[in-house]
Scaffold this active site. Structure first.
Site, short mmCIF file in Angstrom:
data_model
loop_
_atom_site.label_atom_id
_atom_site.label_comp_id
_atom_site.label_asym_id
_atom_site.label_seq_id
_atom_site.Cartn_x
_atom_site.Cartn_y
_atom_site.Cartn_z
N ARG A 1 -7.20 7.04 3.48
CA ARG A 1 -7.86 5.80 3.58
C ARG A 1 -8.62 5.78 5.17
NH1 ARG A 1 -5.07 2.22 4.64
NH2 ARG A 1 -2.69 2.97 4.18
N TYR B 1 -11.77 9.65 -2.11
CA TYR B 1 -10.44 9.59 -1.81
C TYR B 1 -9.85 8.45 -2.43
CZ TYR B 1 -5.75 8.59 -0.31
OH TYR B 1 -4.40 8.32 -0.21
N LYS C 1 -6.05 -0.74 -3.68
CA LYS C 1 -6.04 -1.45 -2.48
C LYS C 1 -7.12 -2.44 -2.45
CE LYS C 1 -2.67 1.15 -1.41
NZ LYS C 1 -1.46 0.57 -1.29
N HIS D 1 2.12 -5.94 -1.02
CA HIS D 1 2.19 -4.46 -0.68
C HIS D 1 3.69 -3.92 -1.05
CE1 HIS D 1 1.27 -0.63 1.47
NE2 HIS D 1 1.13 -0.32 0.10
N SER E 1 2.51 2.36 3.97
CA SER E 1 2.15 3.30 3.31
C SER E 1 2.90 4.66 3.69
CB SER E 1 0.51 3.96 3.49
OG SER E 1 -0.11 2.66 3.28
N CYS F 1 6.06 5.31 3.29
CA CYS F 1 7.42 5.04 3.88
C CYS F 1 8.48 5.03 2.82
CB CYS F 1 7.55 3.97 4.84
SG CYS F 1 6.37 3.74 6.31
N ASP G 1 4.27 0.04 -5.92
CA ASP G 1 3.25 -0.15 -4.56
C ASP G 1 2.71 -1.57 -4.61
OD1 ASP G 1 1.62 1.07 -2.66
OD2 ASP G 1 0.02 0.88 -3.65
N ARG H 1 -1.59 13.94 -3.21
CA ARG H 1 -1.29 12.84 -4.03
C ARG H 1 -1.11 13.21 -5.70
NH1 ARG H 1 -0.46 7.51 -1.98
NH2 ARG H 1 -1.11 7.58 0.35
C1 OXD Z 1 -1.24 3.55 0.36
C2 OXD Z 1 -1.19 3.88 -0.99
O1 OXD Z 1 -2.08 4.22 1.22
O2 OXD Z 1 -0.31 3.26 -1.66
O3 OXD Z 1 -0.54 2.48 0.87
O4 OXD Z 1 -1.89 4.96 -1.33
MN MN Z 2 0.39 1.53 -0.66
#
Ligand code: OXD
Ligand code: MN
Length: 601
Positions: free
Chosen positions: A86, A216, A225, A245, A267, A269, A294, A385
């Site tokens: 991102r 991406y 998002k 989130h 993100s 974590c 998420d 990913r």
């Molecule tokens: C983020 C994702 O960047 O979930 O938070 O991909």
């Molecule tokens: Mn996320």
């Protein structure tokens, strides 16, 4: 401009399911006139359509076929190396005034931005196919469900949207014919994947997203998002619900008593790992189930918060995923998975740093170059990913499709902090919990471009995702609390605290069950705690540490409140609030003052 997405020409019966809603038809006509594609492909989400798109994507090298015996129906995509995460600096909230976007967002004036983007989109799909992707976020019969349409010239986006959302006819049926019905308009074009012509723009008042110049996922799967969080949070405030989130998980005791917990971590974590946690042997009979990994959409019912997962799949970080760290994720991605930017082994399998077993002697890295264990470069990109359907998850919660959602007993905030923040503590009440969320911070990760490992404040893990003024967002949280007669308890966790030797003090992963158990005990009013200036802390014997190889010193360090570190922390809270330029609600300023005062008691 090089055509990175040549047109494809489907046989009759594929790509021709036109919607009947006139508002959708008018909008598609308008975007078609602007972008001038060779043809329009109306997606219906069918198996036949998917097979056709995969076949065409293989021909055009958008996908690489994997060894179908090892990873059935799974494919690898390599993105442009300039386009792997991102990009927050080119992500804009385009509200009529800058104040509405607030101090944490990049703002851009709507009329000027439309005109700039329409300039870039003019003729952008010449020689390409324009795909129209209808989708639903949320269980189709949920009052929270939202319909979106994404126009895109990327086959990878279409294939990913089919995994990540409820895509196709189901959305057309849900929308119906009412030309005034609410739905999100998303336009995406790869253009020529040039970082200088990359913009991700949100027009909350118009329920519209335009994303150009990237391929991406986080920038282009507009359902995620962009709609579910940025536009979603704007709609949520207007309509009295919450878009967060957060993962959502179920915890079931051996006696069959079940609670649901929502948790906001920034993100990369560990939300996916936490949502799929397998309890250690000591917790025999306890079961963790996944509702979402998420995003949570939540609304108030009977004085409680109920949550649904708007998504239909997981778009998770691959490196570090293994049978040791997350067996449920590994089982989920064994088949029907779209991988991006991982390494390809000589026998057509996928590989990444942290996967079980020894590294392959040779592989092709995420850029398409030869790789060996002696290479200096990583084989898989740190933000590589997987996109995999949630039905692949062996721990999927049985109520994941329930329209009314699941009742939330606890909300957990957390970040990646090497110091200061204890393993777990509980807020004194809802507003104090909002303060914990508003001041949370985390060391940055590879999920967004920019420095990695820098501590930044990330309120409720929503810093990159809140679609309006963060002060109003805090106020919305406080307001929601005022309408909850049975609010979830709020906690803060930190799995990442390090000892003097620089090593993590807590083993994390499945062992996080021990922290979750204390959270559930507190929800059931049978967990012990001691009062500290920052909140209720478990004492070492309040945590079930049986069978865990950890020494007393480490437990004390994990739960310790270092007054000096906290003076610095509270000063940083003030700096952060001040940096927001006066938008922070009085109630949260007071929470800070009270915390300062408690340290003096
Ligand atoms: C983020 C994702 O960047 O979930 O938070 O991909
Ligand atoms: Mn996320």
């Amino acid at each position: 401009m090089k055509n990175v997405a040549p047109a494809i020409f489907p046989p009759n019966g594929i790509g021709d399911t036109t919607p009947t809603n006139q508002a959708v038809l008018d909008w598609v006509y308008e975007i078609g006139k602007l972008t001038k594609p060779d043809n329009i492909f109306w997606c219906d989400g069918s198996e036949r359509e998917n097979e056709f798109l995969i076949a065409e994507s293989l021909k055009q090298n958008v996908l690489i076929e994997l060894n179908q015996k090892k990873v059935p129906r799974s494919y690898l995509h390599r993105s442009n190396p300039n386009d792997v995460a991102r990009v927050e600096k080119v992500t804009f909230i385009c509200t009529p005034t800058k104040e509405e976007a607030g101090p944490t967002n990049n703002w851009s004036e709507p009329a000027e931005t439309y005109s700039k983007l329409y300039g870039l989109l003019d003729g952008a799909m010449r020689g390409r196919t324009m795909f129209v992707v209808p989708y639903i976020m949320g269980p189709p019969d949920s009052p929270l469900a939202k319909v979106g349409f994404e126009i895109t010239d990327s086959k990878y986006v279409v294939l990913s949207m089919r995994i990540m959302t409820r895509m196709g006819k189901v959305a057309l049926d849900r929308l119906g014919n009412d030309p005034k019905a609410e739905w999100n308009r998303g336009v995406h074009s790869l253009l020529d994947v040039d970082p200088d012509r990359r913009f991700i723009c949100h027009f909350p008042q118009d329920n519209t997203i335009i994303s150009v110049g990237s391929g991406y996922g986080g920038n282009v799967l507009l359902s995620k998002k962009c709609l579910a969080l940025r536009i979603g949070s704007y709609l949520a405030r207007k309509q009295g619900w919450m878009a967060e989130h957060m993962l959502i998980l179920g915890v079931e005791s051996p006696e069959g008593k079940k609670h649901y917990v929502a948790a906001a971590f920034p993100s990369a974590c560990g939300k996916t790992n936490f949502a799929m946690l397998i309890p250690p042997a000591h917790f025999k009979g306890w079961k963790i189930t996944t509702v979402g990994d998420d995003i949570a959409w939540m609304e108030i019912r009977d004085g409680r918060l109920f949550a649904v997962n708007p998504e239909n799949g997981y778009f998770g970080v691959v490196p570090g995923t293994s049978y040791k760290s997350n067996p449920n994720a590994m089982k989920s991605i064994e088949h029907d998975t779209l991988y991006t930017n991982v390494a390809l082994t000589d026998d057509g399998d996928v590989w990444w740093e942290g996967k079980d077993g020894p590294p392959p002697k040779h592989a092709i890295d995420w850029r398409g170059n030869d790789w060996t264990p002696d290479s200096k470069e990583k084989a898989a990109h740190p933000n590589s990913r997987f996109a995999t359907p949630m039905r692949n998850n062996p721990a999927l919660d049985r109520d994941v499709e329930k329209g009314e959602g699941v009742p939330i007993s606890a909300i957990i905030f957390g970040g990646r902090r090497s110091d200061t923040v204890p393993l777990v503590y509980e807020a004194f009440d809802w507003t104090h919990g909002v303060y914990l969320g508003a001041t949370m911070a985390s060391e940055t990760t590879a999920a967004a471009t920019g420095a990695v490992g820098k501590v930044r404040r990330d309120p409720m893990a929503m810093l990159p995702f809140c679609g309006y003024n963060i002060g109003d967002y805090f106020r919305h949280w406080i307001d929601i609390g005022e309408h909850l007669s049975n609010p979830p308890l709020i906690f803060n966790v930190n799995w990442f605290r390090k000892g003097a030797d620089g090593k993590f003090l807590w083993p994390g992963f499945g062992e996080n069950m021990r922290v979750l158990k204390w959270v559930i005990d507190r929800c059931q009013q049978n967990g012990g705690a001691v009062k500290s200036p920052v909140g209720w802390l478990p004492s070492p014997h309040d945590l079930d540490l049986d069978g865990l190889d950890i020494d007393h010193r480490s437990v004390a360090d994990l739960l310790g409140i270092d007054h000096e570190e906290w003076q610095k922390e509270l000063a940083e809270h003030k700096t952060f609030f001040d940096s927001l330029g006066g938008v922070v609600p009085e109630q949260l300023q007071k929470q800070r003052e009270r915390t300062v005062a408690r340290f003096k008691e």
